[in-house]
Design a protein around this motif. Structure first.
Motif, short mmCIF file in Angstrom:
data_model
loop_
_atom_site.label_atom_id
_atom_site.label_comp_id
_atom_site.label_asym_id
_atom_site.label_seq_id
_atom_site.Cartn_x
_atom_site.Cartn_y
_atom_site.Cartn_z
N VAL A 70 0.84 -1.20 0.00
CA VAL A 70 0.00 0.00 0.00
C VAL A 70 0.88 1.25 0.00
N SER A 71 1.92 1.21 0.82
CA SER A 71 2.85 2.34 0.88
C SER A 71 3.48 2.59 -0.48
N GLU A 72 3.89 1.54 -1.16
CA GLU A 72 4.50 1.68 -2.49
C GLU A 72 3.51 2.28 -3.48
N VAL A 73 2.27 1.84 -3.42
CA VAL A 73 1.25 2.37 -4.34
C VAL A 73 1.07 3.86 -4.12
N VAL A 74 1.01 4.28 -2.86
CA VAL A 74 0.82 5.70 -2.57
C VAL A 74 2.02 6.52 -3.02
N VAL A 184 -5.10 2.58 14.86
CA VAL A 184 -5.04 2.24 13.44
C VAL A 184 -3.61 2.40 12.92
N GLU A 185 -3.23 1.51 12.04
CA GLU A 185 -2.00 1.69 11.26
C GLU A 185 -2.40 2.41 9.99
N VAL A 186 -1.66 3.47 9.66
CA VAL A 186 -2.06 4.35 8.56
C VAL A 186 -0.91 4.58 7.60
N VAL A 187 -1.22 4.55 6.32
CA VAL A 187 -0.29 5.01 5.29
C VAL A 187 -0.67 6.46 4.98
N THR A 188 0.26 7.37 5.22
CA THR A 188 -0.02 8.79 5.02
C THR A 188 0.17 9.18 3.56
N ALA A 189 -0.10 10.44 3.26
CA ALA A 189 -0.11 10.90 1.87
C ALA A 189 1.23 10.76 1.18
N ASP A 190 2.34 10.76 1.93
CA ASP A 190 3.66 10.61 1.31
C ASP A 190 4.14 9.16 1.30
N GLY A 191 3.26 8.24 1.73
CA GLY A 191 3.61 6.83 1.72
C GLY A 191 4.23 6.34 3.02
N THR A 218 -9.99 10.57 3.26
CA THR A 218 -9.39 11.81 2.75
C THR A 218 -8.15 12.24 3.53
N PHE A 219 -7.82 11.53 4.63
CA PHE A 219 -6.65 11.89 5.44
C PHE A 219 -5.51 10.89 5.30
N GLY A 220 -5.81 9.67 4.96
CA GLY A 220 -4.81 8.61 4.87
C GLY A 220 -5.50 7.29 4.63
N ILE A 221 -4.71 6.23 4.51
CA ILE A 221 -5.26 4.91 4.20
C ILE A 221 -4.96 3.96 5.35
N VAL A 222 -6.02 3.45 5.96
CA VAL A 222 -5.88 2.54 7.10
C VAL A 222 -5.54 1.14 6.61
N THR A 223 -4.49 0.56 7.19
CA THR A 223 -4.05 -0.77 6.77
C THR A 223 -4.16 -1.83 7.87
N LYS A 224 -4.29 -1.40 9.12
CA LYS A 224 -4.58 -2.31 10.23
C LYS A 224 -5.45 -1.57 11.23
N ILE A 225 -6.31 -2.32 11.94
CA ILE A 225 -7.24 -1.71 12.89
C ILE A 225 -7.24 -2.53 14.18
N LEU A 226 -7.07 -1.87 15.30
CA LEU A 226 -7.17 -2.51 16.60
C LEU A 226 -8.54 -2.16 17.17
#
Length: 478
Positions: A70-74, A184-191, A218-226
Motif C-alpha cells: 500500500v505504501s508503495e502504491v501511494v 489504526v495503522e495508517v499510510v499517510t499521503a507521502d507513503g 481523505t486523510f490517509g489509508i488505514v491498513t490495520k485496525i485494533l
C-alpha cells in the motif's frame, strides 16, 4: 443536484494523460506484480460505483497484499500526481468509494486477515478487508462479539466502517465504530507508515485516531485496525410492536427513552417497508400495520423481564395495536433478518431508490417522518422509511426509476427537501453514511465558511497535495 452531479462517465484521455498512465502502470506492476494491477475497461467497470447513485470510472485498480505494498502504491501515485482512493466492499451509500477524479483505486479484497483476537483484553487486530460480521463469528467461541452492526454487516468491511464511522441497529446503547477503534495503522499521503492510538484507548497526545475515524479516506489509508470487543450478554429479549401509523410509532420512541429505558436497539419501519419485507423475507411482520417498532434489551437475566414488561406497557399506552416477544433465538433472528434486509427488499418496489440518513432529535421523529411522506407526495413518488429510531437516525428511501430523467430529477428534489427538514428540525445531514459526494452541496446548511475553512486546513495538513480521495466531503471553495 447531488443526484445528477454524482453521475460521471469516463473521459477520453489526452496523449499526455496516456503517457502518465503508461508510466504509472509500469512502475506499479514492477513494484507489486502484474497480477495485482488491472486497467482493462471490463474490470474497471466494476469499480466505478458503490451502493450510492454516484458513478465515475477509475483508471486502474490495485490489489495490495501488505502494508508495504500500500505504501508503495501511494508513493508511486504521488510521483505521478495521480489520485488514490481506498475501497472495501463498495457498500457505502454516499459515493465515498467512487473515484470522482479517476486515478487509482486500492482494493483491499486481499488484505482480509483477522491477525489476532486477544480474549483476555477483548481486542482484535484486523486488516481493513475483513467483513464486519466475520469478526463476530470468529470471536463467538470466546464469548465475544463486535458491537457495531450495519445492516450490510455480512458484506461491508471494517476498513470502510472506519472510513465512514458506520453505525447500526444496536448502536443506540453501544455506540458507533469510533467507540470501538483503539488504534489504526495508517499510510499517510507521502507513503509513510505510522500507528495512531493505543491498546489502552487513552493514549497521550492528540486523538488522531478519532480524527481518522469518519474521515472518508481523505486523510490517509488505514491498513490495520485494533478494535474493542464486547462480552456477549447473558440474556436478550426482543419485542415487536405494531402501530396504526408512523406518527404514533415515532411518539412511542420518545416515551420509551423519556421513561429512562435505553434499549440496545429501537428500530422503526413504516408500513410500505413492512409489507415489502414481509412479502420477500417472511419474518412475521404484521402487514396491516402502519408502522412497527423492533425493540431489543439485553443484560443479566434477573431484572430483564421487568424491563421488557415496562417497555411493553409504554408502547401499549402509546397506541400499539399489538406487541409480542420473540419466541427464542430463531424467531429473534428472523425479525432482525427482516429489518436488516429492508433496504435491499425495496428494490422489489422500484428500479431505484435514493436513500438518506439524516438525523433529528428523538422528539422530532414524528415530524420528520411526516415531512418525508409529504415530500414524496409533492413530487409524486413513494418514500419508504426505516430508521434507527432510538438515536433519531432516519433512512427515507425515495423510490424512482433512474431511466426516467424527469423522475430522477424529482427524486433528487424530494431527497433534498427531506434532508433540509432534518437540519431545520435541529438535526444533522448524516448519521452513519457519510457526506461523500452526494451531500457536499448541503454542507453550508450546518457549517459556516469559517467552519469549512478550518476543516480544509486539517485536510491539507494530512494531504497537502490533495490526492487522497479528492472531491469528497467538502464542496469546492466558492
Amino acid at each position: 443536484m447531488p443526484l445528477r452531479g454524482a453521475l460521471a462517465t469516463p473521459k477520453r484521455e489526452s496523449s499526455n494523460e496516456a503517457g502518465v498512465m503508461d508510466g504509472l502502470l509500469s512502475e506499479l506492476r514492477a513494484a507489486l506484480g502484474s497480477g495485482q494491477v488491472v486497467n482493462d475497461q471490463a474490470s474497471l467497470a466494476a469499480y466505478e460505483y458503490d451502493a450510492s447513485l454516484a458513478r465515475s470510472r477509475p483508471q486502474l485498480v490495485v490489489f495490495p497484499e501488505s502494508t508495504l505494498e500500500v505504501s508503495e502504491v501511494v508513493k508511486i501515485s504521488q510521483e505521478w500526481a495521480t489520485p488514490v482512493l481506498a475501497r472495501g466492499a463498495g457498500t457505502g451509500l454516499s459515493g465515498g468509494a467512487v473515484p470522482m477524479s479517476g486515478g487509482a483505486v486500492i482494493c483491499f479484497a486481499r488484505m482480509n486477515r483477522i491477525i489476532e483476537i486477544d480474549a483476555r483484553n477483548r481486542t482484535a487486530l484486523v486488516e481493513p478487508g475483513v467483513v464486519n460480521a466475520d469478526l463476530s463469528l470468529a470471536s463467538e467461541r470466546m464469548g465475544l462479539y463486535y458491537a457495531p452492526d450495519p445492516s450490510s454487516e455480512r458484506t461491508c468491511t471494517l476498513g470502510g466502517n472506519v472510513a465512514e464511522n458506520s453505525g447500526g441497529a444496536h448502536c443506540l446503547a453501544h455506540g458507533t465504530t469510533t467507540n470501538y477503534v483503539l488504534g489504526v495503522e495508517v499510510v499517510t499521503a507521502d507513503g509513510s507508515v505510522c500507528w495512531l492510538g493505543s491498546a489502552q484507548g487513552d493514549a497521550a497526545g492528540y486523538d488522531l485516531t478519532g480524527v481518522f475515524v469518519g474521515s472518508e479516506g481523505t486523510f490517509g489509508i488505514v491498513t490495520k485496525i485494533l478494535l474493542r470487543l464486547r462480552h456477549r450478554p447473558e440474556a436478550v429479549e426482543t419485542l415487536l410492536a405494531a402501530f396504526p401509523d408512523v406518527r404514533s410509532a415515532g411518539e412511542a420512541v420518545s416515551r420509551v427513552i423519556a421513561a429512562g429505558s435505553v434499549p440496545v436497539a429501537l428500530e422503526l419501519m413504516d408500513g410500505t417497508t413492512v409489507r415489502a419485507v414481509e412479502a420477500a423475507v417472511r419474518p412475521g411482520f404484521p402487514i396491516d400495520a402502519g408502522a412497527v417498532l423492533l425493540v431489543e434489551v439485553e443484560g443479566m437475566e434477573d431484572g430483564l423481564d421487568d424491563e421488557i414488561r415496562s417497555i411493553h406497557e409504554i408502547l401499549v399506552r402509546a397506541g400499539a395495536s399489538s406487541a409480542r416477544l420473540a419466541e427464542g433465538s430463531e424467531d429473534r433472528a428472523r425479525l432482525w433478518a427482516g429489518r436488516k434486509k429492508a433496504r435491499s427488499v425495496l428494490g422489489t418496489l422500484a428500479p431505484n431508490y435514493y436513500v438518506h440518513d439524516g438525523v433529528v432529535p428523538r422528539t422530532q421523529i414524528a415530524n420528520a417522518l411526516d415531512a418525508a411522506v409529504a415530500a414524496g407526495n409533492k413530487y409524486g413518488l413513494t418514500v419508504a422509511t426505516y430508521l434507527h429510531a432510538g438515536d433519531g437516525n432516519i433512512h427515507p428511501n425515495v423510490l424512482f426509476d433512474a431511466s426516467d430523467s424527469a423522475e430522477a430529477e424529482r427524486a433528487a428534489l424530494a431527497g433534498e427537501e427531506i434532508l433540509r427538514t432534518c437540519v431545520d428540525l435541529g438535526g444533522a445531514l448524516s448519521g452513519e453514511h457519510g457526506i461523500g459526494v452526494e451531500k457536499q452541496e448541503f454542507i453550508e446548511w450546518t457549517y459556516s465558511n469559517a467552519d469549512q475553512s478550518a476543516m480544509r486546513r486539517v485536510k491539507s495538513a494530512f494531504d497537502p497535495t490533495g490526492l487522497l480521495n479528492p472531491g469528497k466531503v467538502l464542496p469546492a471553495p466558492g
